[in-house]
Write an enzyme that holds these catalytic residues in place. Structure first.
Site, short mmCIF file in Angstrom:
data_model
loop_
_atom_site.label_atom_id
_atom_site.label_comp_id
_atom_site.label_asym_id
_atom_site.label_seq_id
_atom_site.Cartn_x
_atom_site.Cartn_y
_atom_site.Cartn_z
N ARG A 98 -30.20 63.20 0.26
CA ARG A 98 -30.02 62.75 -1.12
C ARG A 98 -28.59 63.13 -1.50
O ARG A 98 -28.30 64.30 -1.77
CB ARG A 98 -31.04 63.42 -2.04
CG ARG A 98 -31.01 62.94 -3.50
CD ARG A 98 -32.15 63.59 -4.27
NE ARG A 98 -32.09 63.34 -5.69
CZ ARG A 98 -32.66 62.31 -6.30
NH1 ARG A 98 -33.30 61.41 -5.58
NH2 ARG A 98 -32.58 62.16 -7.60
N HIS A 125 -30.88 53.06 -3.19
CA HIS A 125 -32.06 53.93 -3.21
C HIS A 125 -33.20 53.17 -2.51
O HIS A 125 -34.15 52.72 -3.15
CB HIS A 125 -32.44 54.27 -4.65
CG HIS A 125 -33.32 55.48 -4.79
ND1 HIS A 125 -33.93 56.08 -3.72
CD2 HIS A 125 -33.70 56.19 -5.90
CE1 HIS A 125 -34.64 57.11 -4.15
NE2 HIS A 125 -34.50 57.20 -5.46
N GLN A 128 -37.00 54.00 -2.88
CA GLN A 128 -37.53 53.66 -4.19
C GLN A 128 -37.86 52.18 -4.28
O GLN A 128 -38.94 51.79 -4.74
CB GLN A 128 -36.53 54.02 -5.28
CG GLN A 128 -37.01 53.72 -6.70
CD GLN A 128 -38.24 54.53 -7.07
OE1 GLN A 128 -38.20 55.76 -7.08
NE2 GLN A 128 -39.34 53.86 -7.41
N ASP A 219 -34.54 51.67 -15.82
CA ASP A 219 -34.13 52.97 -15.30
C ASP A 219 -33.27 53.65 -16.36
O ASP A 219 -32.87 53.02 -17.35
CB ASP A 219 -33.35 52.77 -13.98
CG ASP A 219 -33.14 54.07 -13.22
OD1 ASP A 219 -33.71 55.11 -13.62
OD2 ASP A 219 -32.40 54.05 -12.22
N CYS A 259 -38.55 54.09 -12.42
CA CYS A 259 -38.51 54.96 -11.24
C CYS A 259 -38.47 56.44 -11.58
O CYS A 259 -38.62 57.28 -10.68
CB CYS A 259 -37.34 54.57 -10.34
SG CYS A 259 -35.74 54.58 -11.17
N ARG A 287 -44.39 56.58 -3.90
CA ARG A 287 -43.23 57.06 -3.16
C ARG A 287 -43.69 57.83 -1.92
O ARG A 287 -43.14 57.67 -0.82
CB ARG A 287 -42.37 57.97 -4.04
CG ARG A 287 -41.44 57.28 -5.01
CD ARG A 287 -40.21 56.70 -4.33
NE ARG A 287 -39.42 57.71 -3.67
CZ ARG A 287 -38.52 58.48 -4.28
NH1 ARG A 287 -38.29 58.33 -5.59
NH2 ARG A 287 -37.83 59.36 -3.60
#
Length: 301
Positions: A98, A125, A128, A219, A259, A287
């Site tokens: 990450r 991402h 996701q 988001d 998300c 996820r």
């Protein structure tokens, strides 16, 4: 698929991954195909869902997750990425990163002899967006739906463009001028869309963008690293909030997705998050299942 750095790495495997995710969701405590294998998880950014979902996913598969904060490693003291990648390749069976910069993940993968997974960068991402498509199919039983993404054309939006185009899902990005997604990724999504029949577009018109949408997605407006622009972003994105009035412009059974983390009262209202149309918590849970499938696909060799 050697690595998962971008959704495009899963182009040939995407439907297999989604199917595997469904199987793992039905039986998360089944066989342990990754017994005695270790996943190193490097975090340059704070995390809730990415860390916990990957740790639990690895444990479900019988493997060992290893949390590594970049500040606690020699990376944080000047060791170059190439050296860290070469060393970790001798110790572990896979690496999830990450990161702040997408280029750093690409460089790490170039110097790694084990699979590398993009857990988030400033550009994409992928875990996701694969989860989002899985969640939509779970509720709609089809990829032939229209998604409207509202707000900042950020890393999540970039990955959604690619993923929707690859599975044949329509996506309208609804954002102010100046907040469009990455142009190169948009053009690549258009190319994939020609093959799958997906309709991909960008508009600043909220009313037109959400009309007849099967899915409304948003988001945060101020992502990590954008704090200096907070005031201007709140002004520019004010008309793109997902609230009950906006939701009425979509289809009556439209799903609402986010998300997370969500800043209630900014990009989405508390009322919408708690509404019967919200599948945000299913999305968060999924996820773990999608990442289980990704780990199985990459490390079970």
């Amino acid at each position: 698929m050697k690595h998962l750095l971008s959704v495009t790495d899963a182009k040939k495997d995407i439907f297999e991954i989604l199917e595997l995710a469904g199987n793992f969701k039905e039986d998360p405590y089944g066989k342990k195909p990754l017994k005695n294998k270790t996943l190193a998880m490097i975090f340059e950014k704070a995390s809730t869902r990415t860390r916990i979902s990957f740790e639990v996913a690895m444990l479900h598969l019988g493997g060992n997750p290893l949390y590594l904060s970049a500040s606690d490693m020699q990376l944080g003291r000047g060791e170059i990425i190439e050296d860290t990648a070469n060393v970790l390749s001798r110790y572990v069976d896979g690496v999830m990163i990450r990161a702040i910069k997408h280029e750093d993940v690409l460089l790490f993968a170039q110097n790694s002899n084990v699979p590398v997974i993009n857990g988030l960068t400033d550009k994409e991402h992928p875990c996701q967006s694969l989860t989002d498509i899985f969640t939509i199919f779970e509720h709609k039983n089809s990829y032939q739906v229209k998604m409207a993404y509202l707000g900042d054309g950020n890393n999540v939006c970039n990955s959604l463009l690619l993923t929707c185009a690859l599975v044949g899902m329509d996506l309208t990005v609804v954002c102010p001028v100046g907040y469009e997604p990455d142009q190169e990724i948009f053009e690549k999504a258009l190319m994939y869309a020609e093959e799958t029949g997906s309709n991909i577009e960008i508009t600043s018109n909220v009313r037109d963008g959400v009309k007849d949408a099967d899915v409304i997605y948003t988001d945060v407006w101020v992502s990590m690293g954008d704090e200096a622009e907070k005031l201007q972003r709140l002004i520019d994105l004010n008309d793109y909030q997902v609230n009950m009035e906006l939701l009425k412009r979509a289809k009556p059974d439209a799903l609402v997705m986010h998300c997370l983390p969500a800043i209630r009262g900014q990009e989405i209202t508390d009322e919408v998050m708690k509404s019967s149309q919200s599948v945000i918590w299913d999305q968060a849970e999924n996820r773990m299942h999608v990442e289980t499938a990704i780990l199985f696909k990459l490390l079970n060799k």
